[in-house]
Enzyme design. Structure first.
Site, PDB file in Angstrom:
ATOM      1  N   GLU A 328     -38.804  13.829  10.509  1.00  0.00           N
ATOM      2  CA  GLU A 328     -38.978  12.324  10.108  1.00  0.00           C
ATOM      3  C   GLU A 328     -39.965  11.891  11.352  1.00  0.00           C
ATOM      4  O   GLU A 328     -39.649  10.578  11.761  1.00  0.00           O
ATOM      5  CB  GLU A 328     -37.817  11.536   9.915  1.00  0.00           C
ATOM      6  N   CYS A 419     -29.545   5.498   4.866  1.00  0.00           N
ATOM      7  CA  CYS A 419     -29.872   4.501   5.898  1.00  0.00           C
ATOM      8  C   CYS A 419     -31.004   3.503   5.474  1.00  0.00           C
ATOM      9  O   CYS A 419     -30.832   2.337   5.824  1.00  0.00           O
ATOM     10  CB  CYS A 419     -30.446   5.228   7.084  1.00  0.00           C
TER      11      CYS A 419
END
Length: 681
Positions: A328, A419
């Protein structure tokens, strides 16, 4: 007595605060608090209402259904087995409490208030006597989560997220106190922060937190209490980077050389945005905070350099960051692929925080230009129009309904690692706080959102009302209402895109310059204005009822990428105002990978109130490639583009942001197989 000192006394901390803890240095520019800005617009206000009515309740419900709340209950009982996947799942509750707290400031809700109180009671019951709060260990200390290690903080550098949990706790606690005046969550947070400060620091334990945000959280607690240990510990964590000797500095693997954690070298030696994008942008936000509060010039120089690298070489045209799915993370300079673009929604949230701080440091509109790009494109693309479906990553191209690699072709209601939904829940209600800012007698207008605010300049109350239909219309009206005639400077942002600047760097440029410029009238009379750092500077004695009309050119602009972005060579993106457009299968005969947008294509624009909650569409006639058994040809086809943020609200299918200007090759792999065609894919 200052507002911050009143806050401290109400908190019961002001009397105990030593004189040297009083804040002197800080951001030279202060945002006008979101609680003082009332929105009336038709673009953002419905989104904030959806966040309150749908997103926050859905987030709490999913925290219950997925056992995130149960983890706190078991930690309080010290019995059971950690019931979710990740040790940072605690933060989904903290972030949703933060969002709910902000929402309560604007939309009082007794039922929501009571529910939050009960959640906070459960959080407090899960806290250990010395302040430690981490359900993944407390439930069963003999058998903690395998990411956590046998001892506290043992794996904080890489996996445990103990301090990441703490950071989100601190941010939620300050939000809850400011919104409700209740000290329940703040007391929990301060107890935990005091433990953290007693464990980490010079002569104590050292660690560079594996997932940053504790630094930002500690700064917020410092602002709330004036306790110097919170600021010094935040600075300590930032300065701990680059000191770990366990990494292989010669390795090209970002996980082995520490780059993934922004830990390969001291932050003051870092020059590029690197590693996990969310962690990085939380770190850079904290660096800006600490630089502002301590006057650390080396830290300031470093964060300035890193920002320029990201905006100049590592940002997608719609504001997304973090190109590489593996980790990521940011890729190399100009590594911005389309079919595998990652662009985590949380990275867009972090980017908003960072750019707001950079603006407050420097007063330059280029930071707000980037923030606006993120807000209107790569951030709100992360949440569906229903308020309860989300993207974790935000694609730049979908070649078929299956997606490519890690690209998500459709939204989901929740994720094992959730998240992003909870991060959106906390950002959205705070958006009014990004509209205005103030420095002495200078009032900055940063975002164009209909609504009103009242603030003080000198000893006078000044009311400002915005009326517009932005981002669809460039006609902006500002009514100034001082209590009595008052001298001050109104600084109106003239967006970079209205000044022939697609990006405050050479990463993206407009294909052709425009002769249209932003014009300003005061009380109906055209005025010449000085442009300073991207702001029209209007200094005068303002009287009640003065009206400023700002007209921005709203042409359809063709955007080109820097030649070093190999995936975009020979391609063009489309922009109107701050909005980046895409083509979606639904409007284009079921495909978008076969569309060509040559130079000189003439576009028509029309507002479609019944489409995607109301959007401005772009239409044209363009060549479309048709592939048959033995031939390839182009045929004229009607083309429709919609705002990028609105894609994937009508099912799965092809989507693209970058369009080839001419046929250079035919990707036969994008043609459906016989099986796919039979299945209607």
């Amino acid at each position: 007595m200052t507002t911050s000192n009143i806050f401290l006394l109400v908190l019961g901390l002001g009397a105990a605060m030593p004189a040297h803890a009083q804040q002197t240095a800080d951001y030279p520019i202060r945002a006008v608090p979101f609680t003082k800005v009332k929105l009336t617009d038709s673009f953002w206000l419905p989104r904030l209402k959806t966040n309150t009515d749908v997103t926050i309740p859905a987030s709490f419900a999913r925290c219950e259904a997925t056992n995130r709340v149960k983890n706190f209950e078991m930690a309080a009982a010290k019995s059971g087995k950690f019931a979710t996947v990740y040790p940072f799942d605690d933060t989904d509750i903290y972030k949703t409490i933060e969002g709910a707290s902000y929402s309560l400031s604007v939309y009082p809700d007794a039922k929501l208030d009571a529910y939050v109180d009960e959640l906070i009671r459960k959080v407090g019951a899960a806290q250990e006597p010395d302040g430690y709060l981490y359900t993944a260990r407390t439930i069963d200390p003999a058998h903690p989560h395998h990411w956590a290690g046998q001892e506290r903080w043992e794996k904080e550098r890489e996996l445990s997220h103990e301090l990441y949990n703490a950071g989100h706790l601190y941010e939620a606690a300050v939000a809850h106190y400011e919104a409700t005046g209740k000290k329940t969550l703040l007391t929990i947070a301060l107890k935990n922060a005091d433990l953290v400060c007693s464990v980490f620091g010079p002569g104590k334990r050292t660690v560079a937190p594996g997932h940053e945000i504790v630094e930002m959280g500690l700064v917020k607690l410092y602002r709330a209490t004036g306790k110097p240990e919170y600021l010094s510990t935040a600075k300590f964590f930032i300065e701990a980077r680059g000191q770990y000797k366990g990494y292989d500095s010669k390795s090209a693997d970002p996980f082995k050389n520490g780059q993934y954690w922004q830990d390969d070298q001291p932050v003051t030696a870092q020059t590029e945005a690197e590693g996990h994008a969310v962690r990085a942008e939380y770190l850079y936000s904290a660096m800006a905070d600490v630089a502002a509060l301590t006057g650390d010039k080396k830290l300031l120089a470093a964060v300035d350099t890193i920002w320029q690298n990201m905006v100049g070489k590592k940002m997608y045209v719609q504001g997304g960051t973090g190109a590489v799915p593996a980790g990521e993370r940011f890729g190399a300079n100009y590594e911005l692929p389309n079919t595998t673009a990652y662009n985590e929604t949380c990275a867009s949230v972090a980017d908003v925080y960072w750019n707001q701080r950079m603006f407050q440091l420097h007063g330059d509109a280029k930071y707000v230009d980037v923030m606006e790009k993120v807000l209107y494109n790569g951030l709100i693309s992360g949440v569906g129009l229903d308020g309860k479906s989300f993207f974790y990553s935000n694609a730049m191209q979908i070649k078929n309904a299956m997606g490519y690699h890690d690209t998500e072709p459709a939204r989901a209601g929740w994720f094992e690692c959730s998240c992003c939904p909870t991060n959106l829940a906390r950002l959205m209600p705070a958006l009014p706080g990004y509209v205005y800012a103030q420095k002495d007698r200078d009032l900055y207008v940063n975002l164009f959102v209909s609504g009103n605010t009242t603030l003080r300049i000198g000893k006078q109350n000044i009311g400002i009302t915005q009326q517009n239909n932005y981002p669809w219309d460039g006609g902006l009206k500002f009514t100034v209402n001082p209590a009595t005639a008052t001298d001050f400077t109104l600084r109106l942002r003239i967006p970079g895109w209205a000044r022939n600047q697609a990006m405050p760097s050479s990463l993206y440029t407009f294909a052709t310059p425009s002769s249209q410029t932003a014009t300003i009238k005061i009380n109906g009379r055209p005025v010449a204005y000085t442009l300073q750092n991207g702001y029209a500077v209007l200094a005068r004695k303002w009287r009640k009822g003065d009206v400023v009309d700002l007209t921005l050119p709203m042409e359809v602009r063709r955007v080109l990428a820097n030649a070093q972005v190999k995936d975009d060579l020979g391609k063009v993106a489309l922009q109107r105002g701050p909005v980046i457009y895409c083509a979606e299968w639904k409007d284009n005969n079921g495909k978008t990978s076969n569309l060509i947008v040559p130079a000189g294509t003439a576009f028509s624009t029309a507002f479609q109130p019944g489409l995607l909650n109301g959007v401005m569409t772009l239409t044209a006639t363009v060549p479309a490639v048709e592939v048959e058994a033995t031939s390839v040809r182009t045929v004229p086809q009607a083309f429709t583009a919609i705002p990028y943020y609105a894609w994937a609200n009508r099912g799965k299918g092809e989507m693209t942001v970058w369009f080839p200007e001419r046929v250079t090759a035919v990707d036969l792999l994008s043609q459906p197989t016989a099986q796919e065609a039979a299945a209607g894919k």
